[in-house]
Design a protein around this motif. Sequence first.
Motif, PDB file in Angstrom:
ATOM      1  N   SER A 121       0.831  -1.210   0.000  1.00 35.26           N
ATOM      2  CA  SER A 121       0.000   0.000   0.000  1.00 35.26           C
ATOM      3  C   SER A 121       0.867   1.262   0.000  1.00 35.26           C
ATOM      4  CB  SER A 121      -0.918   0.015   1.226  1.00 35.26           C
ATOM      5  OG  SER A 121      -1.581   1.258   1.336  1.00 35.26           O
ATOM      6  N   PRO A 122       0.544   2.239  -0.852  1.00 34.65           N
ATOM      7  CA  PRO A 122       1.306   3.493  -0.856  1.00 34.65           C
ATOM      8  C   PRO A 122       1.072   4.315   0.408  1.00 34.65           C
ATOM      9  CG  PRO A 122      -0.589   3.646  -2.320  1.00 34.65           C
ATOM     10  CD  PRO A 122      -0.500   2.219  -1.887  1.00 34.65           C
ATOM     11  N   ASP A 123       0.061   3.963   1.182  1.00 36.05           N
ATOM     12  CA  ASP A 123      -0.241   4.707   2.408  1.00 36.05           C
ATOM     13  C   ASP A 123       0.615   4.272   3.595  1.00 36.05           C
ATOM     14  OD1 ASP A 123      -2.276   6.065   1.045  1.00 36.05           O
ATOM     15  OD2 ASP A 123      -3.717   4.472   1.488  1.00 36.05           O
ATOM     16  N   VAL A 124       1.359   3.183   3.439  1.00 36.18           N
ATOM     17  CA  VAL A 124       2.177   2.661   4.532  1.00 36.18           C
ATOM     18  C   VAL A 124       3.544   3.337   4.514  1.00 36.18           C
ATOM     19  CG1 VAL A 124       3.277   0.586   5.463  1.00 36.18           C
ATOM     20  CG2 VAL A 124       0.968   0.472   4.522  1.00 36.18           C
ATOM     21  N   ASP A 125       4.042   3.672   5.708  1.00 37.19           N
ATOM     22  CA  ASP A 125       5.386   4.234   5.826  1.00 37.19           C
ATOM     23  C   ASP A 125       6.385   3.336   5.094  1.00 37.19           C
ATOM     24  OD1 ASP A 125       7.477   5.967   7.401  1.00 37.19           O
ATOM     25  OD2 ASP A 125       8.043   3.864   7.769  1.00 37.19           O
ATOM     26  N   PRO A 126       7.265   3.912   4.262  1.00 37.76           N
ATOM     27  CA  PRO A 126       8.165   3.086   3.439  1.00 37.76           C
ATOM     28  C   PRO A 126       9.014   2.098   4.238  1.00 37.76           C
ATOM     29  CG  PRO A 126       8.177   5.348   2.658  1.00 37.76           C
ATOM     30  CD  PRO A 126       7.376   5.346   3.926  1.00 37.76           C
ATOM     31  N   GLU A 127       9.544   2.530   5.373  1.00 37.83           N
ATOM     32  CA  GLU A 127      10.373   1.612   6.171  1.00 37.83           C
ATOM     33  C   GLU A 127       9.534   0.467   6.726  1.00 37.83           C
ATOM     34  OE1 GLU A 127      13.281   1.510  10.104  1.00 37.83           O
ATOM     35  OE2 GLU A 127      12.813   3.429   9.158  1.00 37.83           O
ATOM     36  N   PHE A 128       8.313   0.775   7.179  1.00 38.69           N
ATOM     37  CA  PHE A 128       7.439  -0.272   7.695  1.00 38.69           C
ATOM     38  C   PHE A 128       7.002  -1.201   6.564  1.00 38.69           C
ATOM     39  CE2 PHE A 128       3.259  -1.689   9.580  1.00 38.69           C
ATOM     40  CZ  PHE A 128       3.843  -2.500  10.549  1.00 38.69           C
TER      41      PHE A 128
END
Length: 218
Positions: A121-128
């Motif tokens: 999902s693009p809404d998720v923090d990239p590191e997570f």
Amino acid sequence: MRVVIAGGHGQIALLLEQQLAARGDAATALVRNPDHFGDVQSAGAVPVLCDLESEDLDSVAAYLNGADAAVFAAGAGAGSGAARKDTVDYGAAALFASAAVEAGVRRFVQISSVGIESAESPDVDPEFAVYLKAKKMAEEDLRGRDLDWTVLRPGRLVNDPATGLVTLAEPRLPRGSVTRADVAAVVAELLSARNTVGKTLELVNGSTAVGDAVRAVL
């Protein structure tokens, strides 16, 4: 029962080691820092120096020889960077599972994470997102192996005292939190719970006693 725990100095792992020792089981804890041996011994487990990011398959399998079960409780941790999430949360999990197959240890419990379905999902923090992708790959790898596996996906982890009360079910549970102590208690129960073999289970605190929740999984 003798249990080998990868990530043996983690918070959940130390709590699990205490619970296993209290009921008379033996735990071998794989740790990568000898400075952590004292904590593991205090928890009632036997520490073994083993860095799953650098060990070879035969070496890891040797630690598993004669064990009754294996638990993957390792994780790169927050702030570790994308590369280590790949080498620990996925790579180390796959190596440990391979070692279990080689050593003939069929029972395998893997601690994963809720939110796997949001990995892309693009809404998720990239590191997570990197973390979730690594956990997802580890789950997919495990499902393809000839092991009596169970994947456990805890909700948001908190350090409150154990409640002894949980909700445990196949995905997807409503989002919630769960104490690390209750996660450890559930893992301890899962080790001998044949009804959970081949299942992916999500876990949050709830209203059912841990033993009852594990027995109720269909």
